[in-house]
Scaffold this motif. Structure first.
Motif, PDB file in Angstrom:
ATOM      1  N   MET A   1       0.991  -1.375   0.051  1.00 34.92           N
ATOM      2  CA  MET A   1      -0.154  -0.062  -0.034  1.00 34.92           C
ATOM      3  C   MET A   1       0.911   1.213  -0.123  1.00 34.92           C
ATOM      4  O   MET A   1       1.746   1.222   0.843  1.00 34.92           O
ATOM      5  N   THR A   2       0.528   2.181  -0.981  1.00 34.01           N
ATOM      6  CA  THR A   2       1.497   3.346  -1.079  1.00 34.01           C
ATOM      7  C   THR A   2       1.031   4.252   0.098  1.00 34.01           C
ATOM      8  O   THR A   2      -0.189   4.341   0.657  1.00 34.01           O
ATOM      9  N   THR A   3       2.070   5.180   0.281  1.00 36.55           N
ATOM     10  CA  THR A   3       1.703   6.186   1.217  1.00 36.55           C
ATOM     11  C   THR A   3       0.383   6.987   1.040  1.00 36.55           C
ATOM     12  O   THR A   3      -0.432   7.502   1.867  1.00 36.55           O
ATOM     13  N   THR A   4       0.172   7.242  -0.309  1.00 39.24           N
ATOM     14  CA  THR A   4      -0.707   8.147  -0.877  1.00 39.24           C
ATOM     15  C   THR A   4      -2.055   7.478  -0.244  1.00 39.24           C
ATOM     16  O   THR A   4      -3.184   7.883  -0.056  1.00 39.24           O
ATOM     17  N   VAL A   5      -2.186   6.307  -0.671  1.00 39.23           N
ATOM     18  CA  VAL A   5      -3.479   5.549  -0.408  1.00 39.23           C
ATOM     19  C   VAL A   5      -3.740   5.503   0.929  1.00 39.23           C
ATOM     20  O   VAL A   5      -4.920   5.487   1.446  1.00 39.23           O
ATOM     21  N   GLN A   6      -2.792   5.159   1.716  1.00 37.86           N
ATOM     22  CA  GLN A   6      -2.893   4.973   3.156  1.00 37.86           C
ATOM     23  C   GLN A   6      -3.423   6.269   3.615  1.00 37.86           C
ATOM     24  O   GLN A   6      -3.967   6.265   4.527  1.00 37.86           O
ATOM     25  N   THR A   7      -2.966   7.481   3.292  1.00 37.11           N
ATOM     26  CA  THR A   7      -3.258   8.811   3.745  1.00 37.11           C
ATOM     27  C   THR A   7      -4.727   9.024   3.443  1.00 37.11           C
ATOM     28  O   THR A   7      -5.571   9.412   3.964  1.00 37.11           O
ATOM     29  N   LEU A   8      -5.066   8.561   2.140  1.00 38.26           N
ATOM     30  CA  LEU A   8      -6.496   8.839   1.715  1.00 38.26           C
ATOM     31  C   LEU A   8      -7.388   7.911   2.496  1.00 38.26           C
ATOM     32  O   LEU A   8      -8.412   8.546   3.085  1.00 38.26           O
ATOM     33  N   LYS A   9      -7.020   6.514   3.060  1.00 43.00           N
ATOM     34  CA  LYS A   9      -7.900   5.749   3.804  1.00 43.00           C
ATOM     35  C   LYS A   9      -8.011   6.534   5.062  1.00 43.00           C
ATOM     36  O   LYS A   9      -9.059   6.639   5.661  1.00 43.00           O
ATOM     37  N   GLU A  10      -6.987   6.790   5.563  1.00 42.46           N
ATOM     38  CA  GLU A  10      -6.997   7.671   6.759  1.00 42.46           C
ATOM     39  C   GLU A  10      -7.709   9.075   6.875  1.00 42.46           C
ATOM     40  O   GLU A  10      -8.690   9.074   7.928  1.00 42.46           O
ATOM     41  N   ARG A  11      -7.686   9.654   6.048  1.00 42.79           N
ATOM     42  CA  ARG A  11      -8.788  10.773   5.752  1.00 42.79           C
ATOM     43  C   ARG A  11     -10.211  10.553   5.738  1.00 42.79           C
ATOM     44  O   ARG A  11     -10.872  11.169   6.330  1.00 42.79           O
ATOM     45  N   LEU A  12     -10.293   9.411   4.891  1.00 42.33           N
ATOM     46  CA  LEU A  12     -11.889   9.138   4.472  1.00 42.33           C
ATOM     47  C   LEU A  12     -12.474   8.394   5.702  1.00 42.33           C
ATOM     48  O   LEU A  12     -13.457   8.554   6.311  1.00 42.33           O
ATOM     49  N   SER A  13     -11.434   7.482   6.549  1.00 42.71           N
ATOM     50  CA  SER A  13     -11.874   6.929   7.938  1.00 42.71           C
ATOM     51  C   SER A  13     -12.204   8.115   8.967  1.00 42.71           C
ATOM     52  O   SER A  13     -13.142   7.807   9.708  1.00 42.71           O
ATOM     53  N   SER A  14     -11.558   9.158   8.822  1.00 43.24           N
ATOM     54  CA  SER A  14     -12.180  10.051   9.930  1.00 43.24           C
ATOM     55  C   SER A  14     -13.393  10.749   9.655  1.00 43.24           C
ATOM     56  O   SER A  14     -14.100  11.270  10.515  1.00 43.24           O
ATOM     57  N   ILE A  15     -13.807  11.010   8.120  1.00 43.92           N
ATOM     58  CA  ILE A  15     -15.030  11.284   7.861  1.00 43.92           C
ATOM     59  C   ILE A  15     -16.029  10.033   8.080  1.00 43.92           C
ATOM     60  O   ILE A  15     -17.345  10.753   8.279  1.00 43.92           O
ATOM     61  N   ARG A  16     -16.024   8.928   7.860  1.00 44.03           N
ATOM     62  CA  ARG A  16     -16.806   7.881   7.835  1.00 44.03           C
ATOM     63  C   ARG A  16     -17.587   7.992   9.139  1.00 44.03           C
ATOM     64  O   ARG A  16     -17.222   8.157  10.186  1.00 44.03           O
TER      65      ARG A  16
ATOM     66  N   THR B   1      -8.889  -1.775  -6.269  1.00 48.59           N
ATOM     67  CA  THR B   1      -9.273  -2.962  -6.228  1.00 48.59           C
ATOM     68  C   THR B   1      -9.246  -3.502  -4.808  1.00 48.59           C
ATOM     69  O   THR B   1      -9.404  -4.667  -4.266  1.00 48.59           O
ATOM     70  N   ASP B   2      -9.102  -2.434  -3.843  1.00 51.13           N
ATOM     71  CA  ASP B   2      -9.306  -2.430  -2.453  1.00 51.13           C
ATOM     72  C   ASP B   2     -10.580  -2.209  -1.997  1.00 51.13           C
ATOM     73  O   ASP B   2     -11.136  -1.021  -1.999  1.00 51.13           O
ATOM     74  N   PRO B   3     -11.665  -3.250  -1.691  1.00 49.23           N
ATOM     75  CA  PRO B   3     -12.988  -2.919  -1.512  1.00 49.23           C
ATOM     76  C   PRO B   3     -13.080  -2.193  -0.390  1.00 49.23           C
ATOM     77  O   PRO B   3     -14.185  -1.372  -0.078  1.00 49.23           O
ATOM     78  N   VAL B   4     -12.559  -2.208   0.420  1.00 43.65           N
ATOM     79  CA  VAL B   4     -12.478  -1.193   1.891  1.00 43.65           C
ATOM     80  C   VAL B   4     -12.372   0.269   1.318  1.00 43.65           C
ATOM     81  O   VAL B   4     -13.137   1.016   1.765  1.00 43.65           O
ATOM     82  N   LEU B   5     -11.097   0.386   0.822  1.00 37.53           N
ATOM     83  CA  LEU B   5     -11.079   1.833   0.102  1.00 37.53           C
ATOM     84  C   LEU B   5     -12.375   2.363  -0.755  1.00 37.53           C
ATOM     85  O   LEU B   5     -12.654   3.334  -0.686  1.00 37.53           O
ATOM     86  N   ARG B   6     -12.545   1.329  -1.832  1.00 38.54           N
ATOM     87  CA  ARG B   6     -13.591   1.603  -2.695  1.00 38.54           C
ATOM     88  C   ARG B   6     -14.992   1.773  -2.325  1.00 38.54           C
ATOM     89  O   ARG B   6     -15.618   2.679  -2.634  1.00 38.54           O
ATOM     90  N   ASP B   7     -15.279   0.453  -1.859  1.00 42.60           N
ATOM     91  CA  ASP B   7     -16.939   0.732  -1.085  1.00 42.60           C
ATOM     92  C   ASP B   7     -17.200   1.151   0.140  1.00 42.60           C
ATOM     93  O   ASP B   7     -17.936   2.267   0.220  1.00 42.60           O
ATOM     94  N   ASP B   8     -16.419   0.923   1.242  1.00 41.13           N
ATOM     95  CA  ASP B   8     -16.704   1.425   2.274  1.00 41.13           C
ATOM     96  C   ASP B   8     -16.174   2.691   2.734  1.00 41.13           C
ATOM     97  O   ASP B   8     -16.802   3.520   3.516  1.00 41.13           O
TER      98      ASP B   8
END
Length: 275
Positions: free
Chosen positions: A1-16, A39-46
């Motif tokens: 997982m790239t740093t960019t994707v990880q950062t995006l997941k963290e930012r979106l998780s804070s909004i979730r 292709t990461d269903p957590v990032l894409r769907d959730d």
């Protein structure tokens, strides 16, 4: 997982969980659109889809922003990204872009910000999409839902309810592309695609624009399908049609308010029993 994707997941998780309390960030929207086919269903769907849903359903976007988002989701880099491919990961970009389109159409029906020309353009693009999309897989292992037929059905269902589509031909065009996606023998639908397609059809019937003759002509097409002589293709074809018609049958009102539609479906199903 790239740093960019990880950062995006963290930012979106804070909004979730509370997207309605989060201001829309233009740079974040751009990142979400760039990763909508992950292709990461957590990032894409959730995360990406659920954040878009939360923002759109709570009116965090302005009408102008929603129109721009609609145009992006239906462009060659999203809904038509590498259209025609089968079995590749490009399908996720296409199908999850469609889910955002469905959300925007629902918002339009609440607040009316699209012109009749805008809605007809969406319809034209969806007709093209249905004709050109070849990857009809449902659930794809660890990558999760591709579900192109179901996601497209959701958009068509929203379109069917748009009052801007007043011409019979617009609704007949939608019915045609739905039947084209039902009558296939290269894949068997097992992930409730029939239910999603049937829901869109009921929406069209509910408009009261098409007459009994037009509806009957469309339904009778399902009874005229021909065997290809291939196995298991013919079994897939027969089952796809029967499951769709059954789903449609049970979505109609049991009080007979749709006229002769249920008896017509029964007649077609009886004909299919000899297929």
């Amino acid at each position: 997982m790239t740093t960019t994707v990880q950062t995006l997941k963290e930012r979106l998780s804070s909004i979730r969980g509370n997207p309605g309390q989060s201001m829309v960030d233009t740079s974040l929207v751009s990142e979400m659109l760039a990763s909508i086919g992950s292709t990461d269903p957590v990032l894409r769907d959730d995360l990406i889809y659920e954040t878009f849903a939360g923002w759109i359903e709570t009116d965090q976007f302005s009408p102008g922003e929603l129109k721009r988002l609609l145009n992006v989701c239906l462009d060659d880099s999203h809904a038509f990204y590498r259209i025609g491919e089968e079995g590749t990961d490009s399908v996720f970009t296409r199908t999850f872009s469609l889910l955002v389109v469905a959300l925007i159409l629902d918002a339009h029906r609440r607040n009316s910000f699209l012109t009749p020309e805008d809605v007809r353009e969406v319809k034209a693009k969806m007709v093209r999409y249905m004709a050109e999309e070849k990857d009809v897989r449902g659930y794809v292992g660890e990558k999760g839902w591709a579900h192109s037929t179901a996601h497209a059905a959701d958009v068509l269902g929203e379109l069917a309810k748009c009052g801007e589509l007043e011409d019979k031909q617009d609704l007949l065009d939608i019915l045609h592309v739905i039947s084209e996606k039902v009558i296939i023998g290269n894949y068997i639908y097992i992930h409730k695609e029939d239910e999603r397609l049937a829901r869109a059809v009921v929406g069209i019937f509910g408009r009261g624009i098409l007459d009994d003759r037009e509806i009957a002509g469309w339904l009778e097409r399902f009874g005229d399908i021909q065997k290809s002589g291939s196995h298991p293709g013919d079994d897939y074809l027969r089952n796809n049609v029967k499951m769709f018609l059954r789903s449609l049958y049970f979505r109609l009102s049991p009080d007979g308010s749709e006229g002769q539609i249920r008896p017509l479906i029964e007649s077609v199903l009886q004909k299919l029993s000899k297929f």
